[in-house]
Design a protein around this motif. Structure first.
Motif, PDB file in Angstrom:
ATOM      1  N   UNK A   8       1.852 -19.948  -4.828  1.00 42.66           N
ATOM      2  CA  UNK A   8       1.526 -21.344  -5.125  1.00 42.66           C
ATOM      3  C   UNK A   8       0.830 -21.539  -6.461  1.00 42.66           C
ATOM      4  N   UNK A   9       0.414 -22.778  -6.698  1.00 42.75           N
ATOM      5  CA  UNK A   9      -0.157 -23.120  -8.014  1.00 42.75           C
ATOM      6  C   UNK A   9      -1.524 -22.483  -8.223  1.00 42.75           C
ATOM      7  N   UNK A  10      -2.195 -22.109  -7.123  1.00 36.31           N
ATOM      8  CA  UNK A  10      -3.523 -21.497  -7.261  1.00 36.31           C
ATOM      9  C   UNK A  10      -3.482 -19.965  -7.253  1.00 36.31           C
ATOM     10  N   UNK A  11      -2.293 -19.395  -7.482  1.00 33.02           N
ATOM     11  CA  UNK A  11      -2.173 -17.931  -7.483  1.00 33.02           C
ATOM     12  C   UNK A  11      -3.116 -17.332  -8.525  1.00 33.02           C
ATOM     13  N   UNK A  12      -3.861 -16.305  -8.114  1.00 32.56           N
ATOM     14  CA  UNK A  12      -4.834 -15.667  -9.017  1.00 32.56           C
ATOM     15  C   UNK A  12      -4.289 -14.387  -9.635  1.00 32.56           C
ATOM     16  N   UNK A  13      -3.081 -14.018  -9.222  1.00 35.78           N
ATOM     17  CA  UNK A  13      -2.556 -12.715  -9.659  1.00 35.78           C
ATOM     18  C   UNK A  13      -1.038 -12.700  -9.494  1.00 35.78           C
ATOM     19  N   UNK A  14      -0.366 -11.817 -10.210  1.00 34.61           N
ATOM     20  CA  UNK A  14       1.091 -11.718 -10.030  1.00 34.61           C
ATOM     21  C   UNK A  14       1.437 -11.098  -8.679  1.00 34.61           C
ATOM     22  N   UNK A  15       2.629 -11.373  -8.230  1.00 35.09           N
ATOM     23  CA  UNK A  15       3.097 -10.870  -6.927  1.00 35.09           C
ATOM     24  C   UNK A  15       4.255  -9.909  -7.146  1.00 35.09           C
ATOM     25  N   UNK A  16       3.954  -8.634  -7.113  1.00 30.96           N
ATOM     26  CA  UNK A  16       5.027  -7.630  -7.189  1.00 30.96           C
ATOM     27  C   UNK A  16       5.444  -7.205  -5.792  1.00 30.96           C
ATOM     28  N   UNK A  17       4.652  -7.580  -4.793  1.00 29.39           N
ATOM     29  CA  UNK A  17       4.886  -7.106  -3.423  1.00 29.39           C
ATOM     30  C   UNK A  17       6.176  -7.705  -2.836  1.00 29.39           C
ATOM     31  N   UNK A  18       6.254  -9.037  -2.799  1.00 35.12           N
ATOM     32  CA  UNK A  18       7.388  -9.658  -2.091  1.00 35.12           C
ATOM     33  C   UNK A  18       8.744  -9.386  -2.751  1.00 35.12           C
ATOM     34  N   UNK A  19       8.890  -9.620  -4.090  1.00 35.38           N
ATOM     35  CA  UNK A  19      10.224  -9.362  -4.669  1.00 35.38           C
ATOM     36  C   UNK A  19      10.645  -7.905  -4.553  1.00 35.38           C
ATOM     37  N   UNK A  20       9.677  -7.006  -4.715  1.00 40.20           N
ATOM     38  CA  UNK A  20      10.003  -5.573  -4.630  1.00 40.20           C
ATOM     39  C   UNK A  20      10.435  -5.201  -3.215  1.00 40.20           C
TER      40      UNK A  20
ATOM     41  N   UNK B 147      14.444  -3.621   0.911  1.00 41.47           N
ATOM     42  CA  UNK B 147      15.013  -3.830   2.253  1.00 41.47           C
ATOM     43  C   UNK B 147      16.484  -4.257   2.146  1.00 41.47           C
ATOM     44  N   UNK B 148      16.790  -5.094   1.160  1.00 40.31           N
ATOM     45  CA  UNK B 148      18.191  -5.522   0.964  1.00 40.31           C
ATOM     46  C   UNK B 148      19.070  -4.311   0.676  1.00 40.31           C
ATOM     47  N   UNK B 149      18.519  -3.325  -0.008  1.00 41.97           N
ATOM     48  CA  UNK B 149      19.277  -2.125  -0.374  1.00 41.97           C
ATOM     49  C   UNK B 149      19.753  -1.318   0.818  1.00 41.97           C
ATOM     50  N   UNK B 150      19.115  -1.495   1.973  1.00 42.58           N
ATOM     51  CA  UNK B 150      19.578  -0.756   3.163  1.00 42.58           C
ATOM     52  C   UNK B 150      20.251  -1.710   4.172  1.00 42.58           C
TER      53      UNK B 150
ATOM     54  N   UNK C  35       0.841  -1.200   0.000  1.00 43.97           N
ATOM     55  CA  UNK C  35       0.000   0.000   0.000  1.00 43.97           C
ATOM     56  C   UNK C  35       0.879   1.254   0.000  1.00 43.97           C
ATOM     57  N   UNK C  36       0.287   2.365  -0.413  1.00 48.97           N
ATOM     58  CA  UNK C  36       1.081   3.600  -0.538  1.00 48.97           C
ATOM     59  C   UNK C  36       1.653   4.041   0.814  1.00 48.97           C
ATOM     60  N   UNK C  37       0.976   3.666   1.917  1.00 53.28           N
ATOM     61  CA  UNK C  37       1.481   4.055   3.240  1.00 53.28           C
ATOM     62  C   UNK C  37       2.833   3.388   3.524  1.00 53.28           C
ATOM     63  N   UNK C  38       2.972   2.114   3.140  1.00 59.01           N
ATOM     64  CA  UNK C  38       4.256   1.430   3.345  1.00 59.01           C
ATOM     65  C   UNK C  38       5.314   2.011   2.414  1.00 59.01           C
ATOM     66  N   UNK C  39       4.900   2.363   1.211  1.00 57.63           N
ATOM     67  CA  UNK C  39       5.851   2.995   0.274  1.00 57.63           C
ATOM     68  C   UNK C  39       6.348   4.321   0.861  1.00 57.63           C
TER      69      UNK C  39
END
Ligand SMILES: Cc1cc2nc3c(=O)[nH]c(=O)nc-3n(C[C@H](O)[C@H](O)[C@H](O)COP(=O)(O)O)c2cc1C
Length: 210
Positions: free
Chosen positions: A147-159, A164-167, A102-106
């Protein structure tokens, strides 16, 4: 152990992500009998975005002989970074919004990821300056994204992992309660499954902050 909990849902402590974060914190407490815990609650939904002074202060265009006053977003940024530095362990409670954080976390990340403060730019690229420590991420989503039943792409976790790795925060572990948009009885089952998975994880991994 000092835990910083970052609360990112507009629903605050009534949210599904907060509930999952509490499960994680309960596990941490159970696995460290006899330890004292101090939890700092950092709600970020009301956080102001970074402002012009902040953008100017971290810019290479800035005249280095002209000091920048620590006010506005710059002051807020410093407070948030100190809160993060002070924590032995970080728990981020966040919903998925439009496949992302969400924009608040960004906004919180824009404050704590600060050039020449939490990372340095070197010839080899960016280098994080924070001491690594366990970071647990509690995600709630209306649909599924793993998982195999994912209904949508996941940009949250890799991003989020990359930012976080950057800091310097590399010890990051994700947990999720997925499918909260379903009927209440189904959601009860999803919560129970997530709690079982969480307990299994902590049974095998006792986090030891540096
Ligand atoms: C603005 C907005 C965008 C959302 N986008 C998604 C999405 O992309 N994928 C998804 O699975 N759920 C999405 N949802 C549903 C939430 O992730 C879901 O209701 C979640 O359980 C909210 O967690 P919370 O109670 O911690 O806020 C969205 C909800 C809102 C309000």
């Amino acid at each position: 152990m000092k835990i910083l909990r970052v609360i990112c849902s507009p629903r605050g402590t009534s949210s599904e992500s907060y509930r999952l974060s509490q499960t994680l914190i309960n596990q941490l407490i159970d696995r460290h009998p006899g330890s004292d815990f101090m939890i700092t609650e950092r709600g970020v939904t009301g956080l102001a975005h970074i402002d012009a002074d902040y953008a100017e202060a971290v810019s290479k265009r800035r005249d280095p002989t002209r000091p920048v006053a620590a006010k506005g977003a710059l002051l807020q940024s410093e407070q948030l970074i100190r809160e993060l530095e002070n924590a032995d362990c970080v728990v981020i409670a966040t919903p998925m919004h439009n496949l992302m954080v969400p924009s608040a976390l960004k906004a919180w990340l824009d404050h704590v990821v600060q050039a020449d403060r939490t990372f340095r730019i070197t010839a080899e690229g960016k280098v994080g300056t924070l001491r690594d420590r366990p970071v647990f991420i509690a995600i709630a989503s209306g649909g599924t994204f793993t998982g195999v039943n994912a209904q949508q792409p996941d940009f949250l976790r890799p991003w989020l992992q990359a930012v976080l790795a950057g800091i310097g925060l590399l010890d990051v572990r994700f947990f999720s309660v997925e499918g909260t948009g379903q009927k209440p009885e189904v959601v009860d089952g999803i919560r129970a499954k997530t709690e079982r998975e969480t307990a299994l994880y902590f049974a095998g991994h006792v986090p030891t902050p540096a």
